[in-house]
Structure formats: C-alpha cells, structure tokens
Design a protein around this motif. Structure first.
Motif, PDB file in Angstrom:
ATOM      1  N   ASP A 109      22.958  -7.047  28.168  1.00  0.00           N
ATOM      2  CA  ASP A 109      23.211  -7.568  29.268  1.00  0.00           C
ATOM      3  C   ASP A 109      22.132  -8.758  29.612  1.00  0.00           C
ATOM      4  O   ASP A 109      22.237 -10.100  29.757  1.00  0.00           O
ATOM      5  CB  ASP A 109      23.604  -6.746  30.433  1.00  0.00           C
ATOM      6  N   GLN A 112      22.481 -11.611  26.736  1.00  0.00           N
ATOM      7  CA  GLN A 112      22.974 -12.427  27.140  1.00  0.00           C
ATOM      8  C   GLN A 112      22.969 -13.501  28.116  1.00  0.00           C
ATOM      9  O   GLN A 112      22.455 -14.360  27.999  1.00  0.00           O
ATOM     10  CB  GLN A 112      23.905 -12.126  27.430  1.00  0.00           C
ATOM     11  N   LYS A 113      21.738 -12.867  28.683  1.00  0.00           N
ATOM     12  CA  LYS A 113      20.826 -13.220  30.590  1.00  0.00           C
ATOM     13  C   LYS A 113      19.593 -14.395  30.767  1.00  0.00           C
ATOM     14  O   LYS A 113      19.117 -15.967  30.467  1.00  0.00           O
ATOM     15  CB  LYS A 113      21.536 -13.167  31.572  1.00  0.00           C
ATOM     16  N   TRP A 114      19.089 -13.607  29.467  1.00  0.00           N
ATOM     17  CA  TRP A 114      17.268 -14.426  29.313  1.00  0.00           C
ATOM     18  C   TRP A 114      17.272 -14.210  28.005  1.00  0.00           C
ATOM     19  O   TRP A 114      17.475 -13.629  27.076  1.00  0.00           O
ATOM     20  CB  TRP A 114      16.834 -13.349  30.657  1.00  0.00           C
ATOM     21  N   TYR A 153      16.223  -7.625  37.055  1.00  0.00           N
ATOM     22  CA  TYR A 153      17.422  -7.315  36.641  1.00  0.00           C
ATOM     23  C   TYR A 153      17.778  -5.336  35.911  1.00  0.00           C
ATOM     24  O   TYR A 153      18.847  -4.902  36.589  1.00  0.00           O
ATOM     25  CB  TYR A 153      18.015  -8.062  35.599  1.00  0.00           C
TER      26      TYR A 153
END
Length: 189
Positions: A109, A112-114, A153
C-alpha cells in the motif's frame, strides 16, 4: 517490485519458543564486485517479529540508500503508566502468518501511495520492559514528505490491521490484555 526479507525469528506459532533462523529473500544490491554507483539498487521490504531487543540504529541502517535524502522513523516504546496504573512491562503475542501477510500488504500500500525506496517494520514479541522499543518502522525516500507520510500511515495501518495483542503488566500484580478496537478481528467488550 520489491524484494522481501522476513524473520519470525524467535517464535513458532504454537509454543512461542525459539525456532528457526530468519528467512531472507533477495538482497539490496546486485552482485558484489561492482562499484555501488554502477549498481541499480533494488527496493526492499524488511519485516521482522522477534523476542530480541530492537535497535533503532540497526533498523535505520537497513533502509539507508545513496538514492535517498530522507529516512523517517517511528519508534513505539513501553511507557510506565496507563490509566493511573504503574506499568512494569508489556507482553506481545501475534498470529505470525497473518501478521507477516498484513505487514506485506501495508508495505505494498505504501509503495502505491508514495515514492519510497526501502521499508523496515520490526515488532517485538514477548515481554518488553518500560522504555524499550516495541515497534520500529523505518522508511527511506528521496525527499522527506514521502517517508514521513509513509511512516505515519504504516503505524496507523499496523495498529488497525495486524493481529498483534498486547498485555499490560502492572506493579499491583494485575494485568490486562488490550486489543485495538479498530481491528477487524476484535470483539466488543
């Protein structure tokens, strides 16, 4: 795509006794003999659950990269009090196959975000005395914003999704198992 290094180090799932040595898959760099500047560095996720004392220095060293200008860390430690009671230590247990799988998903995850390079998630199992680290999360990235957001996160997701249970041991000889109320497997008291 990242390589993965996992260690369930000192516990097997049923007896919580020392077990096999850590598993390791892949490596951070291509074969030795080449200058680091000539080698394309592979992203890596390092996940470890252990009864051994955690070292902030050792975990932060695992995510160092010449491609990165930032390493962000979260270190969760045992505090000496909870709701007016004096805490002497915490005890952690985990369902390791599911815990490792959920941490792998959290790493995915994050990627995919950073735009991050390396991710390390280490969690202590067994007894953790006051002031010692229970969890260390380290993330490296080219710039600070990505690693700072990714670490935040990661700890929030770990507390919400990973099957780890915490027992607080109090000076008054009482104890209390705690579970995160956000966990999908938790029941209401």
């Amino acid at each position: 795509m990242s390589s993965l290094e996992i260690s369930s180090s000192c516990f097997n799932q049923e007896t919580k006794l020392p077990s096999s040595p850590p598993l390791a898959e892949g490596s951070a760099f291509e074969p030795l003999g080449k200058d680091k500047s000539e080698v394309e560095e592979k992203a890596k996720d390092i996940i470890q659950f252990t009864a051994e004392k955690l070292s902030v220095d050792e975990v932060s060293q695992l995510v160092i990269s010449p491609l990165c200008g930032a390493i962000s860390l979260f270190v969760g430690t045992t505090r000496n009090n909870f709701e007016g009671k004096k805490v002497i230590s915490l005890e952690y247990e985990a369902y390791l196959p599911m815990a490792e799988n959920e941490v792998r998903k959290i790493c995915s995850d994050i990627r995919q975000k950073w735009p991050v390079r390396h991710i390390a998630v280490f969690h202590r199992l067994g007894l953790v005395p006051v002031s010692e680290a229970s969890v260390i999360i380290a993330v490296s990235s080219a710039h600070r914003a990505a690693s700072l957001e990714a670490v935040s996160y990661a700890i929030d997701a770990l507390k919400a999704r990973v099957p780890i249970w915490k027992k607080e041991l109090y000076e008054e000889s009482s104890s209390s198992w705690k579970r995160n109320k956000e966990c999908f497997w938790a029941t209401n008291d």
